[in-house]
Scaffold this active site. Structure first.
Site, PDB file in Angstrom:
ATOM      1  N   GLU A 629      23.132 -24.408  -7.893  1.00 38.29           N
ATOM      2  CA  GLU A 629      24.200 -24.803  -7.161  1.00 38.29           C
ATOM      3  C   GLU A 629      25.319 -24.786  -7.383  1.00 38.29           C
ATOM      4  O   GLU A 629      26.283 -24.379  -7.245  1.00 38.29           O
ATOM      5  CB  GLU A 629      24.177 -24.760  -5.428  1.00 38.29           C
ATOM      6  CG  GLU A 629      24.914 -23.473  -3.930  1.00 38.29           C
ATOM      7  CD  GLU A 629      24.699 -24.475  -2.570  1.00 38.29           C
ATOM      8  OE1 GLU A 629      23.898 -24.874  -2.903  1.00 38.29           O
ATOM      9  OE2 GLU A 629      25.569 -24.361  -2.172  1.00 38.29           O
ATOM     10  N   PHE A 630      25.354 -26.239  -7.877  1.00 39.17           N
ATOM     11  CA  PHE A 630      27.023 -26.865  -8.172  1.00 39.17           C
ATOM     12  C   PHE A 630      27.076 -26.780  -9.571  1.00 39.17           C
ATOM     13  O   PHE A 630      28.095 -27.564  -9.793  1.00 39.17           O
ATOM     14  CB  PHE A 630      26.457 -28.474  -8.059  1.00 39.17           C
ATOM     15  CG  PHE A 630      26.446 -28.257  -6.006  1.00 39.17           C
ATOM     16  CD1 PHE A 630      27.447 -28.197  -5.547  1.00 39.17           C
ATOM     17  CD2 PHE A 630      24.882 -28.625  -5.704  1.00 39.17           C
ATOM     18  CE1 PHE A 630      27.759 -28.439  -3.790  1.00 39.17           C
ATOM     19  CE2 PHE A 630      25.833 -28.525  -4.199  1.00 39.17           C
ATOM     20  CZ  PHE A 630      26.633 -28.189  -3.193  1.00 39.17           C
ATOM     21  N   LYS A 651      20.228 -32.451 -13.029  1.00 41.18           N
ATOM     22  CA  LYS A 651      20.953 -31.952 -12.177  1.00 41.18           C
ATOM     23  C   LYS A 651      22.792 -32.293 -12.257  1.00 41.18           C
ATOM     24  O   LYS A 651      23.019 -33.207 -11.696  1.00 41.18           O
ATOM     25  CB  LYS A 651      20.785 -31.903 -10.255  1.00 41.18           C
ATOM     26  CG  LYS A 651      19.458 -30.674 -10.555  1.00 41.18           C
ATOM     27  CD  LYS A 651      19.816 -30.318  -8.924  1.00 41.18           C
ATOM     28  CE  LYS A 651      18.434 -29.448  -8.371  1.00 41.18           C
ATOM     29  NZ  LYS A 651      18.080 -28.776  -7.277  1.00 41.18           N
ATOM     30  N   ASP A 744      14.515 -23.737   3.345  1.00 41.34           N
ATOM     31  CA  ASP A 744      14.775 -22.601   2.195  1.00 41.34           C
ATOM     32  C   ASP A 744      13.689 -23.036   1.366  1.00 41.34           C
ATOM     33  O   ASP A 744      13.423 -22.834   0.198  1.00 41.34           O
ATOM     34  CB  ASP A 744      15.731 -23.061   1.253  1.00 41.34           C
ATOM     35  CG  ASP A 744      16.211 -22.664   0.132  1.00 41.34           C
ATOM     36  OD1 ASP A 744      15.463 -21.088   0.895  1.00 41.34           O
ATOM     37  OD2 ASP A 744      17.267 -22.270  -0.600  1.00 41.34           O
TER      38      ASP A 744
HETATM   39  P1  AMP Z   1      17.851 -25.786  -8.093  1.00 45.03           P
HETATM   40  O1  AMP Z   1      19.485 -26.123  -8.007  1.00 45.03           O
HETATM   41  O2  AMP Z   1      16.911 -27.190  -7.529  1.00 45.03           O
HETATM   42  O3  AMP Z   1      17.343 -24.662  -7.489  1.00 45.03           O
HETATM   43  O4  AMP Z   1      17.329 -25.335  -9.684  1.00 45.03           O
HETATM   44  C1  AMP Z   1      18.192 -24.591 -10.528  1.00 45.03           C
HETATM   45  C2  AMP Z   1      17.029 -23.839 -11.920  1.00 45.03           C
HETATM   46  O5  AMP Z   1      16.326 -25.464 -12.656  1.00 45.03           O
HETATM   47  C3  AMP Z   1      15.255 -24.278 -10.863  1.00 45.03           C
HETATM   48  O6  AMP Z   1      15.051 -22.385 -10.541  1.00 45.03           O
HETATM   49  C4  AMP Z   1      14.099 -24.685 -12.222  1.00 45.03           C
HETATM   50  O7  AMP Z   1      14.655 -23.138 -12.826  1.00 45.03           O
HETATM   51  C5  AMP Z   1      15.426 -25.570 -12.880  1.00 45.03           C
HETATM   52  N1  AMP Z   1      14.485 -27.205 -12.319  1.00 45.03           N
HETATM   53  C6  AMP Z   1      15.187 -27.758 -11.767  1.00 45.03           C
HETATM   54  N2  AMP Z   1      14.562 -28.633 -11.539  1.00 45.03           N
HETATM   55  C7  AMP Z   1      13.299 -29.033 -11.726  1.00 45.03           C
HETATM   56  C8  AMP Z   1      12.848 -29.932 -12.588  1.00 45.03           C
HETATM   57  N3  AMP Z   1      12.644 -31.290 -12.099  1.00 45.03           N
HETATM   58  N4  AMP Z   1      12.390 -29.252 -13.615  1.00 45.03           N
HETATM   59  C9  AMP Z   1      12.158 -28.672 -14.562  1.00 45.03           C
HETATM   60  N5  AMP Z   1      12.741 -27.363 -13.906  1.00 45.03           N
HETATM   61  C10 AMP Z   1      14.211 -27.365 -13.168  1.00 45.03           C
END
Ligand code: AMP
Length: 982
Positions: A629-630, A651, A744
């Protein structure tokens, strides 16, 4: 007789040539008897008896004189009248008559002495024209009686000279007459003249020739003009004396700019010289940094690149612009939060001026987006025209980058667009909070304890430290892991705590906080005991909750049960203050309750309480793996010196974020950091001190569950799928126990690692359950993922662990349907309507009946009847322990439980062709397969079984399912009502 003695003595007469040498005076002669010689033509009266002309040869030239000597006769009245004397100059109102004469001593005449006279008279008669011989005595006016100063006696000739002034005269001319009353007189010379002050140049003024004593005044005022290239404020004046001399010049002519006085003229300044003003000054050489001027210059223009400030004199050199300030530095002032001192060295080049000042401007950069700081920061002294090379900047925000531009200015900066600016991009940098090294009991009572502590000597001497003190009663019962801590934020290193229980041991620990609230290392635990209860007078000073100590600023929060971190037993403690990868050091108690970071006044405190700060340099990003999202999510490596390299997900916060967004972004870490569970994504730490904030978590090789399932459609057994669901349920059980409501929960927010282990992630939408009876939390808004959300949460935002259970049911369906979208392409409105009417998703194909039954339980309208996560975990455990239980597949009854995608055209009418139908379910790539297989009508389609579909060439399980579902839907004539009932 008279003529004889005259002749005799005239030989010895020495005529003095009366040349009036005066630079200023000139004599204008109107009559000169001597020059006229024998042509005098003067009238005598009576003629032949009185005055007679005598001719004498002196030095070979003839000399004419008049004489009379009738001394022996009485009643003498002998007149000698000159010719008409033209006055000539109108201004000559005063003329002088110079007489040279000899008078004989009467005594030398013996008996005639009685009638003899020794004087004669001078008369004047004015006339406008020559009257010729018309001589009338009455017209004359006596001017003077002329008496000799020296009388001629005993043969010694004494020549007298007398000058008499006549005037004021007004008519064109006049006659003079000499009246002899009976003297023996020889008139040697008569000269009539007037004087002029000659034209003159004085004090750079020109005055015209002026008749002296013109108005019979002693002084004649004359107005002149300044010489060329000179001027004066008042007309220049001077006085002409009656003697023909100039006196008292008044007013002053001065040479114009560009000219200087040379003698009595103004001459142009030479090349390379200038004179700026009308003055008596001389031209001056052109000053430094100017162009050599033309002759007659008022000023010397500046060389290119040099300027004169408005207040600069033209005589001053031109100056250059200053160069940029040097050595611009920013030092964070530790004594107050948000304050920095900027300092710099003066420019190397001042441009030759001493009116240097500095202007400071500022931009604040939130990510890549920069904007002027405007009113948001304060400069002291004000930043417009600083004299000293330093300024204090306050009200700076942590975590923002600031670019400061310091410009050196001088009086000439306004003339050039060039700017002499140095800039520096910086952010607040605080030293790490010091370590609390010791703690002591200063005083104790039965209900109070006074404590103080010391910090490491390496602490910044002026840093404004605050301290976070935690204390709790020491519990003897170690089983009881629900202990209440009291947390105090203090502004000094001592405190008096009151209202304690007598005779009780309290455990204290304290940590210093940086000005930004970043916590340091906790001190050791210290135990202090209150005195046993005594029936003494209460100590007034001890009655306040936090004592009288003024240092206590905030009673932060009373938190339940080992709220403090220590979520990861294995994390090493911080060994060196320089090592910024550290965990909150010692363990207190296992985590029991989740604390909403939003309850912290300063969210930064929460972040550093629950998340470890990682040095940006210890992280390397490798590849973008997702979009959060960010900002982007990267796969990367965390390499902390002395530790094993770990694969991590990073992230990031995209540039241009606001401070609020930054805090919201980091709040996920504050939440995640409180959890420690096999099925919850593990937080490694955060990067907050680097300009781009980051959240670092364990890396999940298989990414998000929904896409993982879609990519492996049909490749996993029910057992494997249920195993995954068990993991998710276990994670959710942990969260529910922590009173955390996810809100969520969806397959897209579950991450899968290389061992197919599922972990709950995405805590962005999270909100804490408050401490009310039901443990629910109602938010006032926000996006709700309708398909995954329980009806009561949608209807009146009642988010509870029971609503998370509903979502878990949807996740179960997603998992069993290999990532199919719940409710397919129904709109949110349709979904809500269907749910409210009691319809539920049908069992996915090949779904074990027990699993579908559990789903339906999760979707019970009455949330209190839904299973809890603990129940779900134990049920799934049971199923896994007994794989046979998964063999019974749920009914797949299209009549009751299905509204499949595209059972008719958009207008509800049946499909007219196979290709139209395939297109509506987005499967038109199989059109040709159907045609080749001879399936060309919808009637044929309705007859198809799963086997037939495979034979047509549809191999992918997802596609197979989609087509099969659609056919089932088409077969069900009643299904156009759009749903599935439970
Ligand atoms: P999120 O912001 O947590 O929804 O992350 C966006 C996308 O990044 C997720 O749908 C994953 O495809 C990938 N992602 C986030 N965290 C991880 C992680 N710890 N390991 C691998 N992929 C990740």
């Amino acid at each position: 007789m008279a003529s004889l003695w005259i002749k005799r003595y005239l030989f010895t007469c020495v005529f003095i040539s009366c040349v009036f040498i005066s630079l200023q005076t000139r004599e204008e002669v109107l009559l000169d008897m001597k020059a006229l010689g024998g042509e005098l033509g003067w009238l005598t009266s009576p003629s032949e008896q009185g005055w007679e002309i005598v001719q004498t040869v002196v030095n070979s030239s003839l000399l004419y004189t008049y004489s009379v000597c009738n001394v022996e006769s009485t009643d003498q009245d002998n007149w000698l009248r000159t010719t008409f004397i033209q006055r000539r100059a109108a201004g000559a109102a005063r003329v002088l008559v110079e007489l040279r004469f000899v008078v004989r001593d009467c005594s030398s005449f013996g008996g005639a002495s009685l009638t003899c006279k020794e004087t004669f008279n001078l008369h004047v008669a004015e006339a406008d024209a020559d009257v010729g011989t018309n001589f009338r005595k009455s017209q004359f006016r006596k001017v003077a009686t002329i008496a000799p100063d020296e009388i001629t006696a005993h043969g010694e000739l004494r020549v007298n000279t007398e000058t008499r002034a006549l005037g004021p005269l007004s008519r064109s001319g006049f006659y003079l007459a000499f009246q002899d009353p009976g003297a023996c007189v020889a008139l040697l010379s008569v000269r009539v003249y007037y004087k002029t002050c000659t034209a003159t140049v004085q004090s750079l003024a020109i005055f015209p020739e002026t008749v002296a004593g013109g108005d019979s005044q002693a002084l004649t005022e004359v107005t002149g003009n300044c010489v060329e290239n000179a001027a004066s404020q008042e007309p220049p004046r001077i006085y002409c004396t009656s003697d023909g001399g100039w006196v008292v010049p008044v007013g002053q002519c001065q040479c114009l700019p560009g000219y200087e006085a040379v003698g009595e003229s103004c001459q142009a300044c030479q090349t390379g010289f200038f004179k700026a003003s009308q003055s008596d000054d001389k031209c001056q050489p052109c000053p430094k940094n100017t162009v050599a001027s033309q002759p007659g210059s008022r000023l010397c223009p500046c060389l290119d690149g040099f300027f004169r400030a408005p207040q600069d004199l033209d005589t001053q050199p031109c100056s250059a612009l200053p160069s940029a300030p040097r050595h611009l530095e920013a030092v964070t002032l530790e004594s107050v939060v948000g304050k920095m001192e900027l300092s710099w060295s003066p420019p190397a080049e001042t441009g030759g001026r001493d009116d240097l000042s500095y202007g400071v401007s500022c931009e604040r950069c939130d990510g890549a987006a920069c904007q002027p700081c405007g009113e948001r920061v304060r400069f002291d002294p004000p930043a417009a025209a600083l004299q000293d090379p330093r300024v204090t900047v306050s009200e700076l925000e942590p975590h923002l980058n600031y670019t400061f531009m310091v410009e050196a200015r001088s009086g000439v900066s306004q003339f050039s667009p060039q700017r002499a600016t140095s800039s520096l991009t910086t952010a607040l940098r605080y030293t790490d909070p010091p370590k609390v090294t010791s703690m002591r009991l200063d005083e104790r009572g039965s209900t109070s304890l006074s404590l103080s502590w010391a910090v490491s000597r390496r602490a910044h001497p002026h840093a404004a430290h605050r301290y976070e003190l935690m204390f709790r009663k020491k519990e003897n019962n170690s089983e009881n892991d629900v202990t209440t801590y009291t947390v105090l934020v203090l502004e000094k290193s001592s405190v008096q705590i009151s209202d304690l229980v007598p005779g009780t041991v309290y455990v204290f620990r304290v940590q210093a906080l940086s000005p930004l609230g970043t916590p340091g290392v906790y001190s050791m635990e210290h135990e202090f005991e209150t005195l046993p209860e005594v029936k003494d007078k209460p100590d007034n000073s001890m009655t306040a909750i936090v004592g009288a100590s003024v240092g206590i600023s905030i009673l932060l929060i009373t938190i339940a049960a080992g709220l403090l971190c220590y979520r990861r037993k294995n994390q090493s403690t911080r060994q060196d203050p320089e090592d910024t990868y550290f965990s909150s050091s010692e363990q207190l108690k296992p985590l029991k309750a989740y604390v909403d970071p939003h309850t912290y006044e300063d969210p930064n405190i929460a972040i550093h309480k629950y998340a470890c700060e990682i040095q940006a340099s210890h992280i390397s990003k490798q590849k973008v793996i997702g979009a959060g999202e960010f900002g982007e999510v990267y796969r990367g490596v965390l390499k902390v010196p002395g530790r094993k390299e770990t694969a991590v997900a990073i992230k990031t916060l995209k540039p241009g974020y606001t401070e609020k967004q930054r805090q919201e972004f980091l709040s996920e870490a504050s939440i995640m950091g409180q959890f420690s569970h096999q099925n919850i994504i593990r937080l490694e730490g955060v990067v907050t001190k680097f300009k781009h904030a980051m959240i670092v978590t364990e890396y999940m090789e298989n990414g998000a569950l929904d896409s993982y399932l879609r990519d492996h459609d049909g490749e996993m057994t029910s057992y494997q799928l249920v195993g995954m669901l068990r993991g998710i349920a276990a994670g959710m059980k942990y969260l529910a126990e922590m009173s955390y409501v996810h809100r969520d929960l969806a397959a897209r927010n579950i991450l899968v690692n290389s061992s197919q282990e599922c972990k709950v992630s995405d805590f962005g939408l999270s909100r804490v359950l408050e401490d009310d009876a039901e443990g629910t939390y109602t938010t006032s808004g926000g996006k709700i993922p309708i398909r995954w959300t329980a009806p009561e949460a949608i209807a009146y935002r009642k988010f509870t662990s029971a609503s998370d259970v509903w979502s878990f049911g949807i996740v179960m369906w997603e998992v069993m349907a290999f990532g199919e979208r719940p409710y397919w392409d129904m709109s949110n409105q349709e979904v809500m309507k269907a749910i409210n009417e009691g319809f539920r998703l049908p069992a996915p194909m090949d779904c074990p009946s027990a699993v579908y039954q559990l789903m339906l339980q999760c979707w019970l309208q009455d949330r209190s009847k839904r299973p809890r996560f603990a129940d779900i975990v134990s049920l799934l455990d049971k199923l896994l322990r007994c794989p046979e239980s998964l063999k019974t597949i749920a009914d797949f009854d299209p009549r009751v439980s299905i509204r499949l995608p595209s059972t008719s055209g958009c207008d509800g009418s049946p499909f007219r062709s196979v290709s139209e139908w395939l297109e509506s379910i987005k499967m038109s790539q199989y059109s040709e397969n159907f045609t080749c297989a001879g399936i060309t009508t919808m009637e044929q389609v309705l007859q198809m079984k799963n086997e037939d579909i495979r034979n047509v060439g549809v191999r992918l399980p997802g596609h197979l399912k989609r087509i099969a579902y659609s056919i089932l839907g088409l077969k069900d004539q009643t299904s156009s009502l759009s749903v599935f009932a439970v």
